[in-house]
Design an enzyme around this catalytic site. Structure first.
Site, PDB file in Angstrom:
ATOM      1  N   ARG A 127      62.404  16.848  -1.385  1.00 32.74           N
ATOM      2  CA  ARG A 127      62.951  17.747  -2.182  1.00 32.74           C
ATOM      3  C   ARG A 127      63.073  18.192  -3.499  1.00 32.74           C
ATOM      4  O   ARG A 127      63.944  17.142  -3.418  1.00 32.74           O
ATOM      5  CB  ARG A 127      63.884  18.442  -1.055  1.00 32.74           C
ATOM      6  CG  ARG A 127      63.249  18.939   0.045  1.00 32.74           C
ATOM      7  CD  ARG A 127      65.245  20.353   0.537  1.00 32.74           C
ATOM      8  NE  ARG A 127      64.582  20.103   2.231  1.00 32.74           N
ATOM      9  CZ  ARG A 127      65.685  20.276   3.552  1.00 32.74           C
ATOM     10  NH1 ARG A 127      67.191  19.973   2.972  1.00 32.74           N
ATOM     11  NH2 ARG A 127      65.257  20.571   4.297  1.00 32.74           N
ATOM     12  N   ARG A 221      69.806  28.418  -0.569  1.00 36.97           N
ATOM     13  CA  ARG A 221      69.272  27.544  -0.419  1.00 36.97           C
ATOM     14  C   ARG A 221      67.300  27.651  -0.925  1.00 36.97           C
ATOM     15  O   ARG A 221      67.215  26.966  -1.429  1.00 36.97           O
ATOM     16  CB  ARG A 221      69.293  26.482   0.395  1.00 36.97           C
ATOM     17  CG  ARG A 221      70.816  25.785   1.346  1.00 36.97           C
ATOM     18  CD  ARG A 221      70.612  24.749   2.468  1.00 36.97           C
ATOM     19  NE  ARG A 221      69.616  24.980   3.339  1.00 36.97           N
ATOM     20  CZ  ARG A 221      69.250  23.867   4.057  1.00 36.97           C
ATOM     21  NH1 ARG A 221      70.188  22.887   4.531  1.00 36.97           N
ATOM     22  NH2 ARG A 221      68.107  24.024   5.424  1.00 36.97           N
ATOM     23  N   ARG A 232      66.126  28.122  12.211  1.00 35.97           N
ATOM     24  CA  ARG A 232      67.300  27.164  11.933  1.00 35.97           C
ATOM     25  C   ARG A 232      68.463  28.166  13.070  1.00 35.97           C
ATOM     26  O   ARG A 232      69.166  27.551  12.692  1.00 35.97           O
ATOM     27  CB  ARG A 232      67.646  27.260  10.280  1.00 35.97           C
ATOM     28  CG  ARG A 232      66.618  26.442   9.751  1.00 35.97           C
ATOM     29  CD  ARG A 232      66.794  25.485   8.652  1.00 35.97           C
ATOM     30  NE  ARG A 232      65.597  24.612   8.230  1.00 35.97           N
ATOM     31  CZ  ARG A 232      66.234  23.242   8.033  1.00 35.97           C
ATOM     32  NH1 ARG A 232      66.707  22.681   8.700  1.00 35.97           N
ATOM     33  NH2 ARG A 232      65.253  22.207   7.651  1.00 35.97           N
TER      34      ARG A 232
END
Length: 282
Positions: A127, A221, A232
Site C-alpha cells: 500500500r 482509510r 470488512r
C-alpha cells in the site's frame, strides 16, 4: 504514767462496726538526704546523653556485623539476585479492522525498549507509504507457498484473498537475544496462535470505543471500495465475538492513543512480574 495508759487505751478502743487503727509510729522524714552517696547516682561521663565530653559508644562496622551474622547463621550472604530475570514473553495483539492495531504497534515501538516487532510476510500488494521489511515482507504468492512447504512459518492464513504468515526464524533469533516478541495478527491468526502456543503467550484484543467509531476509521482509510467495506464491517462484527478467547482487552479510543499504549505496557509489566512465568517454546 496516766499519759501512757491513755495512749495504750486509745489504741485498743473499737467503736461499733468502725475499728480505728492508730499507727504505732509515723513515717520519719528522710534524714541526711543530702548526704546520699553521690557516687551511687552519678553517671560516668561516657553514658551522659548530650555530654560533649562523652565518648561515643563503639559500634561494630558493617563488615564486622556481616561477618558476625554469617558466623551465627552458619552461611554466607550472596549478592546474587533473589529471583531470576523474567522470561521472554510473546505478546499477540489482534482485533477487528479499524481498531488501530498499526497505530498502537507504531507508538509502542517508539516508547518501549526490549521489544521485537515481528514483521509478517504477506502476498498482498504494497500500500502507499508502506516499506518492505518494516511493515511487511512482501512476497509473491509462489514464494509464500514455498515458505509454507518448507515449514518456515509459525502460522499463516488466507485473509481477504491474500496470504499472511509469521516467520519462525525471526522469533527464535530475537528471543535468543533476550527480547520480548510482539506479533500483530488478525483474528484468524490469533486463533491459530492460541492453538499452537496455548497459554504460553499473552493475547491482547484491541477494540474501538464503539462500532460507529470503528466503521468511520475504515471509511477514513480510503483503501477499500464500498463493497470491500461491507465485507470488512460484517467480518468485524463477527470477530468481536472472539474477545472471550483473549487474555486482555484494550480500548483504543479516538484521540487517546497514548492511553491505549500505556495499557499495553502495563499488561507487559504485569506479565513480567508474575511469580509463575509463561514459558514459550517455538
Amino acid at each position: 504514767m496516766i499519759r501512757k495508759l491513755c495512749s495504750s487505751f486509745s489504741r485498743s478502743i473499737i467503736f461499733p462496726n468502725k475499728p480505728i487503727f492508730i499507727p504505732r509510729s509515723f513515717p520519719q522524714p528522710l534524714r541526711h538526704s543530702s548526704a546520699l552517696s553521690y557516687s551511687s547516682l552519678k553517671m560516668t561521663d561516657t553514658h551522659i546523653p548530650g555530654n560533649p565530653n562523652s565518648s561515643p559508644i563503639q559500634s561494630p562496622t558493617k563488615p564486622e556485623s556481616l561477618r558476625s551474622l554469617e558466623f551465627q547463621l552458619g552461611s554466607s550472604f550472596t549478592a546474587d539476585p533473589i529471583i531470576p530475570p523474567p522470561n521472554q514473553i510473546v505478546i499477540v495483539i489482534s482485533g477487528p479492522s479499524g481498531v488501530g492495531k498499526d497505530a498502537v504497534i507504531n507508538k509502542l515501538r517508539e516508547v518501549r525498549e526490549g521489544l521485537h516487532f515481528v514483521v509478517t510476510a504477506t502476498s498482498r500488494p504494497m500500500r502507499p507509504g508502506e516499506v518492505d521489511g518494516k511493515d511487511y515482507f512482501f512476497v509473491s504468492r509462489d514464494q509464500f507457498l514455498s515458505m509454507v512447504e518448507n515449514e518456515e512459518l509459525l502460522e499463516y492464513a488466507l485473509v481477504y484473498g491474500e496470504y499472511k504468515g509469521i516467520p519462525k526464524k525471526q522469533i527464535q533469533e530475537f528471543m535468543a537475544k533476550g527480547e520480548d516478541i510482539v506479533l500483530r495478527v488478525d483474528i484468524q491468526g490469533a486463533q491459530t496462535l492460541r492453538r499452537i502456543l496455548g497459554n504460553s503467550a499473552v493475547f491482547i484484543f484491541l477494540v474501538a470505543e464503539s462500532e460507529l467509531a470503528m466503521v468511520e476509521r475504515l471509511i477514513d482509510r480510503k483503501t477499500e471500495s464500498q463493497e470491500e467495506l461491507l465485507v470488512r464491517v460484517a467480518t468485524a462484527r463477527e470477530e468481536v465475538r472472539h474477545l472471550k478467547n483473549f487474555d486482555y482487552v484494550v480500548v483504543n479510543a479516538k484521540g487517546r492513543l497514548d492511553d491505549a499504549v500505556n495499557r499495553v505496557e502495563s499488561i507487559i509489566d504485569a506479565e513480567k512480574s508474575k511469580v509463575h512465568q509463561r514459558i514459550v517454546r517455538i
